[in-house]
Scaffold this active site. Sequence first.
Site, PDB file in Angstrom:
ATOM      1  N   GLU A  89       0.806  -1.206   0.000  1.00 55.42           N
ATOM      2  CA  GLU A  89       0.000   0.000   0.000  1.00 55.42           C
ATOM      3  C   GLU A  89       0.849   1.271   0.000  1.00 55.42           C
ATOM      4  OE1 GLU A  89      -2.785   0.261   3.133  1.00 55.42           O
ATOM      5  OE2 GLU A  89      -3.851   1.883   2.169  1.00 55.42           O
ATOM      6  N   ASP A  90       1.932   1.258   0.759  1.00 54.35           N
ATOM      7  CA  ASP A  90       2.658   2.520   0.990  1.00 54.35           C
ATOM      8  C   ASP A  90       4.005   2.641   0.284  1.00 54.35           C
ATOM      9  OD1 ASP A  90       0.590   3.162   2.625  1.00 54.35           O
ATOM     10  OD2 ASP A  90       1.607   2.587   4.481  1.00 54.35           O
TER      11      ASP A  90
END
Length: 574
Positions: A89-90
């Site tokens: 996600e990051d």
Amino acid sequence: MQIDLEAERKEILNRYKALIQACKRRLEKGDKEMIRKAFEVAVESHKEMRRKSGEPYIYHPIAVAHICAEEIGLGATAIVCALLHDTVEDTDLTLEDIKGLFGPKVAAIIDGLTKISGVIDQSSSIQAENFRKVLLTMAEDIRVILIKLADRLHNMRTLEHMKRDKQMKIASETLYLYAPLAHRLGLNAIKSELEDLSLKYTDDKGFEEIVSKLEETEPERKKFIQKFIEPLQEILKEQGFKFKMFGRPKSIFSIYNKIKNKGVTFEEIYDLFAIRIVIDTPLDQEKSDCWKVYSIITDFYHPSPDRLRDWISTPKSNGYESLHTTVMGPEGKWVEVQIRTVRMDELAEKGYAAHWKYKESAAEKENNLEGWLRKIREMLENPDANALEFLDDFKLNLFSDEIFVFTPKGDMKTLPSGATALDFAFDIHTKIGEHCIGAKVNHKLVPLSYEIKSGDQIEILTSNKQTPKEDWIGYVITARAKSKIKNALKEQRKKVAEEGKEILEKKFYKAKLDFTLQNVNDFCKFLHLPNSLELFYRAAVGNVDAKEIKDFVKHKEDPEKQLQEKQIPKKLSN
Ligand code: MN
């Protein structure tokens, strides 16, 4: 401020070592290497990132993995996934990269975790539909939700660094969704901590007040507990028991709720703590030893006859096992006593993950966690269930107390308290529910809506002629029964509508109106009905009359004129 990178690197390694220490006992061959690899990949991909507190971001995944290992008791795969849980996600890492490095299973779990955070963390509040997606993802692999709970727990523990509005949002979400989930999975320690932390942010005054009162009264409480325990310790030792006995304070959140819901003051709460006795005993002697301890205690302190709870013979469906009693202690005070074994205690604190290591039988597993997940999947499979209704039903099933009832053959069934004979029928089988005409509870005839109670023995009476009725929805409380009844009613409506279609076709013919899709749809609009199914249904039950069709034909020929007639009749008559 100058950041000492060298010191940070050392700290990261220390935290990693502590993590390995926490899960060492459970690791098998090759596990350590895989965890090391995940650690290195996570460090590398988060290397430029920092948390709101200013700390290196990698502290967070390490902490989440540590919670998974130590507080939930999960194994190597989950620890690897926890270390990697924020990478896709990051950071630049992709799901494909993860798959290549760690295989499809780890990739699938990370995918689930990424999807969950997509639906929860970015929306301004949890919506029912999102909640449903969360459950769907979770039903695929329980580890997804366990890691998510660990993630949430660490975020709650470090919530002070967030802005006020974010704190409120995250705290209320935690109360609403994560704490109940932890409860349902039997993770009591985590559930209590999540609730207490949430309260700290949603009502800091109320929270602080209880904390300070608990501190104030602590010396007194300690003295009392000592006085209560001492004589019992002697006897238990004499009898050769290996055990621990201590006072367990009630959680701040539950004290808060008691004050709020029961309108009592802090001072009026008699069960601020319970006495817990945890005995170390082999599996095959657990039950008899717990009852022996019960017998010793109640020889010494008089028990309240209506406050005995035997969760050992009949564990709760979240797996909880324990023997509870309330006795009259020194100074004429009622005291709750919880008797359990080391295994039961670990299960109660850490939930199912801890349970797995005791290798229970496959049948037992099916009964407990698996059975629950199966029910969730079933609820989710109903595609047109209204999301909001679903949420209500689900929460009801999440929170309510349970009752235990029996079939005529003596099989035990668990249902939420408040369940009726009809709920029971649907719990046995959809067909039994649909054809149910009544029930015999403890050999006495009762109606479908009869509320069953723990210990009841229930025989369902059926007839092939019976079909579900509209008012049945009001007779049931379980999500399962509700959705089955709604489905059956919808099917019935469809059948009736088929007949209605023919009736309407004849009426159209009489009015010299073509029975086309266009005309049917326009007629629906004319009558302000949502769809043709509704129109056909009305036709079948005789609720479409010839005049309505005539008006429609007029409207069709000249909608303008009709509109004018309706709006300005007075001017025309002048
Ligand atoms: Mn995270």
